[in-house]
Write an enzyme that holds these catalytic residues in place. Structure first.
Site, short mmCIF file in Angstrom:
data_model
loop_
_atom_site.label_atom_id
_atom_site.label_comp_id
_atom_site.label_asym_id
_atom_site.label_seq_id
_atom_site.Cartn_x
_atom_site.Cartn_y
_atom_site.Cartn_z
CG ASN A 155 -49.46 -39.54 -10.41
OD1 ASN A 155 -49.96 -38.42 -10.26
ND2 ASN A 155 -48.92 -39.90 -11.54
CD GLU A 253 -51.22 -32.32 -19.80
OE1 GLU A 253 -50.98 -33.50 -20.14
OE2 GLU A 253 -50.92 -31.34 -20.49
CB CYS A 287 -50.06 -40.15 -16.56
SG CYS A 287 -48.78 -38.89 -16.67
CD GLU A 468 -49.70 -29.21 -17.67
OE1 GLU A 468 -50.59 -28.74 -16.95
OE2 GLU A 468 -49.00 -30.17 -17.34
#
Ligand code: NAD
Length: 487
Positions: A155, A253, A287, A468
């Site tokens: 993405n 993630e 996301c 992160e």
């Protein structure tokens, strides 16, 4: 399908060299549905070669000072920036996103990722304490983990790949990266800049191909002690299983089913355009995109009317159109999947306020086979519906009314994901109270997608493991050791 000669042929990048592969996968231009590029279909053999290269490069790279590594990262950022336009054009063609978004978000952020970690790696200090009564001094040191396996989705291709490569090499690791087979072009273009930036051969290896073949070969390799993965929850499950026998360090993630909670005192002039963007930016393929909009009952009708009006102005067009808000979805299969969610909602008695099946999409003749879809707003849908529980990852959002704070927190939390949420209210106390109670790694209030890279990024529940960000990435890409000296 175009003739083979016209196709862009990618090669793996191992030990500082571009290497052809025995077999290739077709890669499609989402805006036309035509094959335009061929991506290496690598497997175990290529991973073995990359591991050897990364192993050889590790002693030299890891023993450089952070300052020396930082210089290389800064140089790489400069080179990327000089190629910004070329990279943006490539990202837009490969992924289907608008050229404007690639120019203003994807590529600038990729540049920033290198600059950011070039700087942040210089600012860590170790901890040190003394225990006078035992005559001991204790301190910690951090060392790079070794060969880092990095796997990224389609993405935000270069943006998310560099968000992993930059901290991994800044901390002194060598890496083997595997971008998504659907969007490999900008990663390949990055390889062309590595030597010029001073990245030694073997420090960054990029191996292209599918998840089940090359991805699993990377995850299963016993000499790769760390996997940083961004992608879907089912893939994360598989990666976790494959990593378990080796006790690998894992950062996951994953997806989200992100709520926006809009209270009756929200500033709708700001909230509506921001919520249209949070629902449909990058075709809803982020996301962090909003896919469940909870609106307080007293303003529900007004909100819905204005939100649908604003959504209808979110223009779907060819990615190169400067006035486009949204381009094409990533693939035919994904387009079908997203459309099926809308069909399912209809069979459950939901209403489609605008978009799929309601409005007409106008495209030039050469883009008729592209993977385009109108931004779609669903209402009259139950919380139990799959559209309200599963990640759609496309331009579809559901709007539903709520009565009070307690109820909406419970409903917002009632999904397996916990990545991002937005809260709209002018009441400062409420904003803090609700943000604290939401099961979500990130909460934006009265805004969306404003990122401070120093702070932790990541999700709870099925949205992932680990975080992160400046310190979090550094901690993940290093091993900590406590040393005690008796004097
Ligand atoms: P995906 O899980 O299908 O693929 C992600 C990557 O994993 C790709 O490179 C793929 O080739 C690889 N892969 C697939 N199967 C594998 C296997 N068995 N072993 C090793 N590697 C494998 O996800 P996707 O469709 O590319 O991306 C969309 C998903 O990513 C969505 O769920 C989205 O929410 C999530 N995402 C999360 C974040 C975040 O930061 N939390 C950011 C972007 C995307």
């Amino acid at each position: 399908m175009a003739g083979t000669k016209e196709l862009l042929m990618l090669e793996n990048f191992i030990d500082g060299k571009f290497l052809p592969c025995n077999s290739y996968i077709d890669s499609y231009d989402p805006s036309t549905g035509e094959v335009y590029c061929r991506v290496p279909d690598s497997g175990k053999e290529e991973i073995d070669a990359a591991v050897q290269a990364a192993r050889r490069a590790f002693p030299g790279w890891s023993s450089r000072s952070p300052q020396e590594r930082s210089q290389v990262l800064n140089k790489l950022a400069d080179l990327l920036e000089q190629s910004l336009e070329e990279l943006a054009q490539a990202e837009s063609r490969d992924q289907g996103k608008t050229l404007t978004l690639a120019r203003t978000m994807d590529i600038p952020r990729s540049v920033q990722n290198f600059r950011f970690f070039a700087s942040s790696v210089l600012h860590y200090t170790s901890e040190c304490t003394q225990m006078d009564h035992l005559g001991c001094m204790h301190y910690t040191v951090r060392t790079p983990v070794g060969i880092a396996g990095l796997i990224s989705p389609w993405n935000l291709p270069l943006y998310l790949l560099t968000w992993k490569i930059a901290p991994a090499i800044a901390a002194g690791n060598t890496v083997i990266a595997k971008p998504s087979e659907l969007t490999s072009v900008t990663a390949w273009m990055l390889c062309k800049l590595l030597d010029k930036a001073g990245v030694p051969p073997g420090v960054v290896n990029i191996v292209f191909g599918t998840g089940p073949r090359v991805g699993e070969a990377l995850v299963s390799h016993p000499e790769v002690p760390l996997i940083s993965f961004t992608g879907s929850q089912p893939t994360a499950e598989r990666i976790t299983q494959l990593s378990a026998p080796h006790c690998k360090k894992l950062s996951l993630e994953l997806g989200g089913k992100n709520p926006a909670i809009i209270f009756e005192d929200a500033n709708l002039d700001e909230c509506i355009p921001a919520t249209v963007r949070s629902s449909f930016a990058n075709q809803g393929e982020i996301c962090l995109c909003t896919s469940r909009i909870f609106v307080q009952k007293s303003i529900y009708s007004e909100f819905l009317k204005r939100f649908v009006e604003a959504t209808r102005k979110w223009k779907v067009s060819v990615p190169s159109d400067p006035s486009a808000s949204m381009g094409a979805l990533i693939s035919k299969a994904h387009l079908e999947k997203v459309r099926n969610y809308v069909k399912k909602a209809l069979t459950e008695g939901a209403r489609i306020q605008c978009g799929e099946g309601v409005d007409e999409l106008h495209l030039p003749a050469r883009n008729q086979a592209g993977y385009f879809m109108l931004p779609t707003v669903i209402t009259d849908i139950k919380d139990e519906s799959c559209c309200m529980r599963e990640e759609i990852f496309g331009p579809v959002t559901c709007v539903t009314p709520f009565h009070n704070e307690e109820e909406v927190i419970q409903r917002a939390n009632n999904v397996k994901y916990g990545l991002a949420a937005t809260v709209w209210s002018r009441d400062v106390g409420r904003v803090h109270r609700v943000a604290k109670k939401l099961q979500s790694g990130l909460v934006w209030t009265n805004c969306w997608l404003i990122r401070e890279l120093n702070l932790p990024f990541g999700g709870m529940k099925s949205s992932g493991i680990g975080r992160e960000g400046a310190k979090d990435s550094y901690d993940f890409f290093t091993e900590i050791k406590t040393i005690t000296v008796k004097h």
